[in-house]
Design a protein around this motif. Structure first.
Motif, PDB file in Angstrom:
ATOM      1  N   SER A 197       0.831  -1.195   0.000  1.00 38.33           N
ATOM      2  CA  SER A 197       0.000   0.000   0.000  1.00 38.33           C
ATOM      3  C   SER A 197       0.872   1.253   0.000  1.00 38.33           C
ATOM      4  O   SER A 197       0.554   2.228  -0.679  1.00 38.33           O
ATOM      5  N   LEU A 224      -7.133   7.609   1.469  1.00 40.47           N
ATOM      6  CA  LEU A 224      -6.638   6.235   1.328  1.00 40.47           C
ATOM      7  C   LEU A 224      -7.736   5.252   0.930  1.00 40.47           C
ATOM      8  O   LEU A 224      -7.450   4.205   0.359  1.00 40.47           O
ATOM      9  N   TYR A 225      -8.992   5.585   1.254  1.00 40.71           N
ATOM     10  CA  TYR A 225     -10.081   4.634   1.121  1.00 40.71           C
ATOM     11  C   TYR A 225     -11.105   4.947   0.037  1.00 40.71           C
ATOM     12  O   TYR A 225     -11.844   4.057  -0.375  1.00 40.71           O
ATOM     13  N   ASP A 282      -8.114   2.449  -4.074  1.00 40.99           N
ATOM     14  CA  ASP A 282      -7.945   1.844  -2.751  1.00 40.99           C
ATOM     15  C   ASP A 282      -6.451   1.819  -2.465  1.00 40.99           C
ATOM     16  O   ASP A 282      -5.714   0.999  -3.009  1.00 40.99           O
ATOM     17  N   ASP A 329      -8.623   9.614   7.112  1.00 43.78           N
ATOM     18  CA  ASP A 329      -7.839   8.924   6.093  1.00 43.78           C
ATOM     19  C   ASP A 329      -8.608   8.665   4.801  1.00 43.78           C
ATOM     20  O   ASP A 329      -8.237   7.792   4.005  1.00 43.78           O
ATOM     21  N   HIS A 388     -11.814   1.643  -1.582  1.00 45.09           N
ATOM     22  CA  HIS A 388     -11.899   0.410  -0.816  1.00 45.09           C
ATOM     23  C   HIS A 388     -13.300  -0.214  -0.803  1.00 45.09           C
ATOM     24  O   HIS A 388     -13.452  -1.375  -0.453  1.00 45.09           O
ATOM     25  N   ALA A 446      -5.315   1.567   0.701  1.00 45.29           N
ATOM     26  CA  ALA A 446      -5.110   0.786   1.916  1.00 45.29           C
ATOM     27  C   ALA A 446      -4.825  -0.672   1.581  1.00 45.29           C
ATOM     28  O   ALA A 446      -3.943  -1.299   2.173  1.00 45.29           O
ATOM     29  N   TYR A 456     -10.145   6.834  10.674  1.00 49.43           N
ATOM     30  CA  TYR A 456     -10.674   6.293   9.417  1.00 49.43           C
ATOM     31  C   TYR A 456     -11.265   7.420   8.553  1.00 49.43           C
ATOM     32  O   TYR A 456     -10.992   7.498   7.358  1.00 49.43           O
TER      33      TYR A 456
END
Length: 161
Positions: free
Chosen positions: A11, A58-59, A112, A55, A140, A114, A52
């Motif tokens: 990642s 990241l997702y 994605d 972030d 994600h 992550a 979360y």
């Protein structure tokens, strides 16, 4: 398809090589908004959700997506999160290519960072009965970000089985 150490390393590589400068700047800004003092003031579950949500780059395809609504009314314990992650500390994918002959569908998002789709590169060549799709406007959670495209892939795949 890999353990936590390889997932994290993969990642990080994917983030460095594929994330735009704008996406990287958004992540840095969002993480700066939740400093250590603020995070320490929260219950562990609330801190997990705050991290979360911060972030998002990241997702999610949209790096400013506010995923806090996903957690509303949800109760969970950090011991469950730690147990789930612990399962993958020494995970090794062992797949008998002779049996079972169960079809598998893997749908991932290109954004994605992550658990990037690139982690499957080496594993796919040795797996039979696997359909692998990458959606270009998802992170994600492609079933949430591109529900129509996801549903179409799933229904077409089910129809072929």
């Amino acid at each position: 398809p890999v353990d936590i150490a390889h997932t994290v390393a993969g990642s990080e590589r994917y983030w460095i090589s594929h994330a735009s400068d704008n996406r990287k700047a958004i992540l840095k800004h969002r993480r700066n908004l939740i400093d250590e003092k603020y995070m320490a003031s929260l219950f562990p579950e609330a801190a997990y959700v705050a991290q979360y949500v911060a972030d998002a780059p990241l997702y999610w395809y949209n790096p400013t997506y506010d995923a806090s609504w996903l957690w509303q009314g949800m109760t969970f314990g950090m011991e469950a999160v730690h147990s789930f992650r612990g399962l993958y500390q020494v995970y090794e994918m062992n797949y008998d290519t002779e049996s079972p002959k169960v079809p598998v569908l893997i749908v991932m998002g290109r954004y994605d960072y992550a658990v990037p789709h690139t982690l499957w590169k080496n594993a796919l060549s040795r797996l039979q009965h696997v359909t692998f799709k990458v959606l270009d406007r998802s992170g994600h959670t492609p079933q949430l970000e591109q529900p129509n495209a996801f549903d179409k892939i799933l229904l077409e795949w089910l129809h072929r089985q």
